[in-house]
Design an enzyme around this catalytic site. Structure first.
Site, short mmCIF file in Angstrom:
data_model
loop_
_atom_site.label_atom_id
_atom_site.label_comp_id
_atom_site.label_asym_id
_atom_site.label_seq_id
_atom_site.Cartn_x
_atom_site.Cartn_y
_atom_site.Cartn_z
N SER A 1 39.59 39.61 37.37
CA SER A 1 38.49 40.03 36.51
C SER A 1 38.08 38.89 35.58
CB SER A 1 38.89 41.29 35.75
OG SER A 1 37.77 41.94 35.21
N HIS B 1 38.99 48.40 41.01
CA HIS B 1 39.06 47.12 40.29
C HIS B 1 40.49 46.73 39.92
CE1 HIS B 1 37.35 43.84 37.98
NE2 HIS B 1 38.01 44.23 36.90
N ASP C 1 35.55 48.92 44.16
CA ASP C 1 35.46 48.41 42.79
C ASP C 1 34.16 48.87 42.12
OD1 ASP C 1 35.48 46.94 40.43
OD2 ASP C 1 36.20 45.11 41.38
#
Length: 337
Positions: free
Chosen positions: A149, A306, A278
Site C-alpha cells: 500500500s 487489500h 482489492d
C-alpha cells in the site's frame, strides 16, 4: 499431610487465578493493551526482537530476526498507512527461520520519530528509509525490499532512487499509480475532495467507522468480537491527528502518483502481488506495472482484498520466498558463467 496438600492446591489455584484475572480485566476494560501484549507475545514466539536505531536526533523503531550475510539476501518490509511493523507478523510466520528480516515502523508510526509534513510525503519517507538502511548497515550488500500500500509506493520510489542497494523488490497492492479503474476507496476519495467535512474512510473515529474500514480492506469478513474492535479503535484514536496529516501528504499532488512517475527508473527485478478483490487500490494497477516493466512477475490472489498480509499470509510468504530464490539462483548462474 492432608493440610499440606490442601495448601499446595490453594497456592496453585491462586497462581492460576492471577493471570486469568489479568486477562479478563484487560479484555473487558483495556482491550487495546491486550492487543499490544498479544503482538509482544507473537513477536517473541517468532523470534523477532524490537530494536532502535538513531540517525542524529531521529529514532527508528524496528523488529528483526536473524543476521545478514546468509545464503539469501536480507528482507526489509515496509508497512502501509496507519499500520505498524507488527502488521507483517502473519507473513513472518511463514518465512524461513534463518532468513534475515527487518520490519521497520514507517516515519511517525508507532516507535519511529514523529516530525513534520516534510517526512510524510512519499519522497520524504524514501529519504528517511534510506537513512534507516544506512543506520543499521543494511547497505553493505544488496537486500530485498517489500512494501504494501503506502509502503509499496515508498518501496517502488526507493527502488527508482536507490536501485544499487537492492537485489529485488516486491510490491503488494502499491499506492502511487494512475489506476485504470477506480476502486471503492478512490471513488469515495473523489467525493471527499468535494466535501472535506466527510470522515476519511481509513481514519475511523467510531465503532461503525472501524467496521466499515475493515470491510473496505478485507474481502473476507473478520467478524471480530466487539471488545477487540474496541481495542483496535482505542489504539488508533490517539494517533488520528497524525494519520490525517500523513494522509493529506500522500494523497496530495506531489505524492499521489509518485510511483507512476518513477516506474521508468526501476531496474531491480520486480514482483507484484495483488488481491483480486482489492477495494482500496484496484487490481488494475497490476496491469499498469506490467505494461511499464514487462519483465515483472505478477501474482493475482483470488478471494483476497487489500490486506494481503492478513488474508493470504502463507501464499504471500511463499511467493516472496520463491521469487527471492529465483533471483539468488540467477545471480549464482551468472557468476559461474
Amino acid at each position: 499431610m492432608e493440610q499440606g496438600v490442601a495448601k499446595m492446591i490453594m497456592l496453585a489455584g491462586s497462581i492460576l487465578v492471577v493471570p486469568v484475572l489479568a486477562f479478563v480485566t484487560s479484555y473487558l476494560f483495556y482491550p487495546g493493551a491486550l492487543l499490544k501484549a498479544y503482538n509482544w507475545y507473537w513477536r517473541r514466539r517468532l523470534g523477532l526482537v524490537v530494536r532502535y536505531s538513531q540517525n542524529g536526533s531521529y529514532r527508528f523503531c524496528y523488529s528483526s530476526r536473524g543476521t545478514p550475510g546468509g545464503a539469501t539476501p536480507s528482507i526489509l518490509l515496509l508497512h502501509g498507512f496507519s499500520a505498524t511493523k507488527d502488521m507483517w507478523l502473519p507473513i513472518v510466520k511463514y518465512l524461513p527461520r534463518d532468513q534475515h528480516l527487518v520490519c521497520v515502523d514507517m516515519p511517525g508510526h508507532e516507535g519511529t520519530s514523529r516530525t513534520g509534513a516534510e517526512d510524510y510525503s512519499i519522497q520524504g519517507q524514501v529519504n528517511r528509509i534510506h537513512q534507516f538502511v544506512q543506520s543499521i548497515g543494511l547497505d553493505k550488500q544488496p537486500f530485498h525490499l517489500v512494501g504494501t500500500s503506502m509502503g509499496g509506493n515508498v518501496a517502488g520510489v526507493y527502488a527508482a532512487c536507490y536501485s544499487g542497494y537492492l537485489c529485488s523488490v516486491t510490491l503488494i497492492c502499491p499506492a502511487g499509480l494512475d489506476y485504470p479503474t477506480d476502486s471503492e476507496f478512490i471513488s469515495r476519495l473523489r467525493e471527499l475532495e468535494k466535501n472535506p467535512e466527510e470522515a476519511i474512510p481509513l481514519i475511523p473515529c467510531t465503532h461503525q467507522e472501524m467496521e466499515a474500514m475493515l470491510k473496505l480492506c478485507c474481502h473476507t469478513p473478520l467478524n471480530l468480537p466487539r471488545q477487540l474492535m474496541r481495542g483496535l479503535l482505542d489504539n488508533r484514536i490517539p494517533n488520528n491527528p497524525f494519520y490525517k496529516e500523513v494522509f493529506m501528504e500522500i494523497v496530495g499532488e506531489k505524492s499521489r502518483h509518485s510511483l507512476q512517475e518513477k516506474l521508468h527508473l526501476i531496474t531491480a527485478p520486480l514482483q507484484v502481488i495483488w488481491g483480486k478483490e482489492d477495494q482500496v487500490l484496484d487490481v488494475s494497477g497490476a496491469a499498469v506495472l506490467q505494461a511499464a516493466l514487462p519483465s515483472c512477475q505478477v501474482a493475482i490472489l483470488d478471494q483476497c482484498g487489500h490486506s494481503v498480509a492478513l488474508e493470504r499470509p502463507r501464499k504471500a510468504a511463499n511467493l516472496i520466498v520463491d521469487f527471492l530464490s529465483v533471483q539468488v539462483n540467477s545471480k549464482d548462474a551468472k557468476k559461474l558463467s
